[in-house]
Write an enzyme that holds these catalytic residues in place. Structure first.
Site, PDB file in Angstrom:
ATOM      1  N   ASP A  50     -57.076  -2.333 -31.922  1.00  0.00           N
ATOM      2  CA  ASP A  50     -57.577  -3.703 -31.723  1.00  0.00           C
ATOM      3  C   ASP A  50     -57.284  -4.556 -32.963  1.00  0.00           C
ATOM      4  O   ASP A  50     -57.608  -5.748 -32.998  1.00  0.00           O
ATOM      5  CB  ASP A  50     -59.062  -3.723 -31.336  1.00  0.00           C
ATOM      6  CG  ASP A  50     -59.957  -3.080 -32.366  1.00  0.00           C
ATOM      7  OD1 ASP A  50     -59.441  -2.558 -33.376  1.00  0.00           O
ATOM      8  OD2 ASP A  50     -61.191  -3.090 -32.161  1.00  0.00           O
ATOM      9  N   SER A  51     -56.603  -3.946 -33.945  1.00  0.00           N
ATOM     10  CA  SER A  51     -56.042  -4.727 -35.058  1.00  0.00           C
ATOM     11  C   SER A  51     -55.011  -5.715 -34.511  1.00  0.00           C
ATOM     12  O   SER A  51     -54.587  -6.630 -35.226  1.00  0.00           O
ATOM     13  CB  SER A  51     -55.408  -3.809 -36.110  1.00  0.00           C
ATOM     14  OG  SER A  51     -54.570  -2.847 -35.493  1.00  0.00           O
ATOM     15  N   ASP A  89     -57.314   1.276 -28.120  1.00  0.00           N
ATOM     16  CA  ASP A  89     -58.657   0.919 -28.593  1.00  0.00           C
ATOM     17  C   ASP A  89     -59.442   0.209 -27.507  1.00  0.00           C
ATOM     18  O   ASP A  89     -58.929  -0.713 -26.862  1.00  0.00           O
ATOM     19  CB  ASP A  89     -58.542  -0.058 -29.777  1.00  0.00           C
ATOM     20  CG  ASP A  89     -58.781   0.616 -31.113  1.00  0.00           C
ATOM     21  OD1 ASP A  89     -59.400   1.702 -31.146  1.00  0.00           O
ATOM     22  OD2 ASP A  89     -58.350   0.047 -32.133  1.00  0.00           O
ATOM     23  N   LYS A 119     -59.934   4.910 -27.703  1.00  0.00           N
ATOM     24  CA  LYS A 119     -60.658   5.075 -28.977  1.00  0.00           C
ATOM     25  C   LYS A 119     -61.856   4.129 -29.008  1.00  0.00           C
ATOM     26  O   LYS A 119     -61.744   2.982 -28.606  1.00  0.00           O
ATOM     27  CB  LYS A 119     -59.737   4.815 -30.168  1.00  0.00           C
ATOM     28  CG  LYS A 119     -60.472   4.887 -31.515  1.00  0.00           C
ATOM     29  CD  LYS A 119     -59.527   5.036 -32.693  1.00  0.00           C
ATOM     30  CE  LYS A 119     -58.935   3.755 -33.205  1.00  0.00           C
ATOM     31  NZ  LYS A 119     -59.924   2.741 -33.660  1.00  0.00           N
ATOM     32  N   GLU A 121     -65.400   2.975 -31.509  1.00  0.00           N
ATOM     33  CA  GLU A 121     -66.006   3.007 -32.844  1.00  0.00           C
ATOM     34  C   GLU A 121     -67.493   3.330 -32.740  1.00  0.00           C
ATOM     35  O   GLU A 121     -68.196   2.714 -31.932  1.00  0.00           O
ATOM     36  CB  GLU A 121     -65.837   1.640 -33.536  1.00  0.00           C
ATOM     37  CG  GLU A 121     -64.394   1.274 -33.822  1.00  0.00           C
ATOM     38  CD  GLU A 121     -64.243  -0.068 -34.536  1.00  0.00           C
ATOM     39  OE1 GLU A 121     -65.273  -0.678 -34.894  1.00  0.00           O
ATOM     40  OE2 GLU A 121     -63.097  -0.497 -34.731  1.00  0.00           O
ATOM     41  N   GLU A 188     -62.184   5.988 -41.522  1.00  0.00           N
ATOM     42  CA  GLU A 188     -61.607   4.839 -42.236  1.00  0.00           C
ATOM     43  C   GLU A 188     -62.393   4.523 -43.498  1.00  0.00           C
ATOM     44  O   GLU A 188     -63.621   4.354 -43.463  1.00  0.00           O
ATOM     45  CB  GLU A 188     -61.573   3.618 -41.293  1.00  0.00           C
ATOM     46  CG  GLU A 188     -60.970   2.385 -41.960  1.00  0.00           C
ATOM     47  CD  GLU A 188     -60.587   1.277 -40.981  1.00  0.00           C
ATOM     48  OE1 GLU A 188     -60.667   1.484 -39.748  1.00  0.00           O
ATOM     49  OE2 GLU A 188     -60.204   0.196 -41.471  1.00  0.00           O
TER      50      GLU A 188
HETATM   51  O1  KIV Z   1     -57.298  -1.098 -34.806  1.00  0.00           O
HETATM   52  C1  KIV Z   1     -56.700  -0.351 -35.603  1.00  0.00           C
HETATM   53  O2  KIV Z   1     -55.544  -0.596 -35.994  1.00  0.00           O
HETATM   54  C2  KIV Z   1     -57.393   0.840 -36.082  1.00  0.00           C
HETATM   55  C3  KIV Z   1     -56.768   1.604 -37.190  1.00  0.00           C
HETATM   56  C4  KIV Z   1     -56.982   0.905 -38.482  1.00  0.00           C
HETATM   57  C5  KIV Z   1     -57.254   3.000 -37.254  1.00  0.00           C
HETATM   58  O3  KIV Z   1     -58.429   1.151 -35.602  1.00  0.00           O
END
Ligand code: KIV
Length: 270
Positions: A50-51, A89, A119, A121, A188
């Site tokens: 989600d980056s 994510d 994924k 969090e 992280e």
């Molecule tokens: O969203 C992302 O890119 C991440 C990584 C930094 C692990 O969660």
């Protein structure tokens, strides 16, 4: 260039890699073209992070990105990937509310992208969502330590779990997620000694970002490691290229060629 021709990476393969001490490589990607390059180069896992909210959409945090946007990026990455395991994510707000909503969000990701895993969090707080998603046969990668979706709770992007209380909570969350059946854990920005301890305690592979070298694998955001982003320079980031500079040079050259009538030349026309 000779590309690696290896068997398809599954969650099971990642477990085997941990057992034999082979490091796992993971990078983010958000589009077809980049995914294809990463996959052919032999990356093990592609994370549709989600980056994307930051590096693709230009938001300050990962909070605004929507489920539809993550599905768009995820499907493009899957189309470019043959060998790597693709993990998508789950964006903020699609799994924290209740476990049924979490399951629906995860099912949409799996059906509409063709990815192999999601994924999430968090730890104890999202236990029910993790359980419900796993019970539908969807592999879950966990994410602890600095969890950017909680930036407004933390207040900063500084190193997490430096004090004993937070370290203890992280260890108990990691143990819980391992017992629930998550196939891997992203850690992280936590102290390297803590990451090493967690890696030894859990069966699932631990993939670090700013978590030192004594973990089972590493992940970086592609745009950061290629030097496409320039303003973000945490200590853990190794830049393998300065693509922003390279692209700028090429664009300036193109502008100059067009303005001076040098492009296209006789061989570049019909
Ligand atoms: O969203 C992302 O890119 C991440 C990584 C930094 C692990 O969660």
């Amino acid at each position: 260039m000779e590309f690696k021709q290896l068997k398809k990476i599954t969650t099971h393969v990642l477990w085997e890699m941990k057992l034999r001490g082979e490091k796992i490589t993971m990078l983010t990607a958000y589009d077809y073209t980049m995914a294809k390059i990463l996959d052919k180069a032999g990356i093990d896992v592609i994370l549709v992070g989600d980056s994307a909210s930051n590096v693709m959409a230009g938001y300050d945090t990962t909070i605004p990105i929507t489920l539809d946007a993550m599905i768009y990026h995820g499907a493009a990455v899957v189309r470019g990937t043959k060998r790597a395991l693709v993990v998508v994510d789950m964006p903020f707000g699609t799994y924290q509310g209740n476990s049924l909503e979490a399951l629906h969000s995860a099912i949409r990701i799996m059906k509409e992208t063709g990815a192999s895993a999601v994924k999430l969090e968090g730890g104890e707080e999202i236990k029910e969502s993790v359980q419900r998603i796993l019970s539908a046969g969807i592999p879950v990668m966990a994410h602890l330590g600095l969890t950017p979706q909680s930036i407004h709770k933390f207040g900063t992007y500084s190193v997490r779990a430096k004090d004993e209380k937070e370290a203890e909570k992280l260890i108990s969350d990691a143990m819980l997620l391992d017992e629930l059946g998550c196939f891997a854990l992203v850690l992280e920005k936590v102290p390297a000694t803590l990451a090493e301890k967690v890696t030894k305690m859990v069966r699932m592979p631990v993939i670090g970002i700013g978590a030192g070298n004594k973990v089972d694998g590493q992940v970086l955001v592609l745009h950061d490691m290629l030097g496409l982003t320039t303003e973000f320079s945490p200590r853990f980031l190794r830049r393998y290229h300065n693509l922003a500079e390279e692209i700028t040079k090429s664009v300036i050259k193109y502008i100059n060629d067009v303005k001076t009538g040098n492009f296209p030349n006789e061989n570049e026309q019909y």
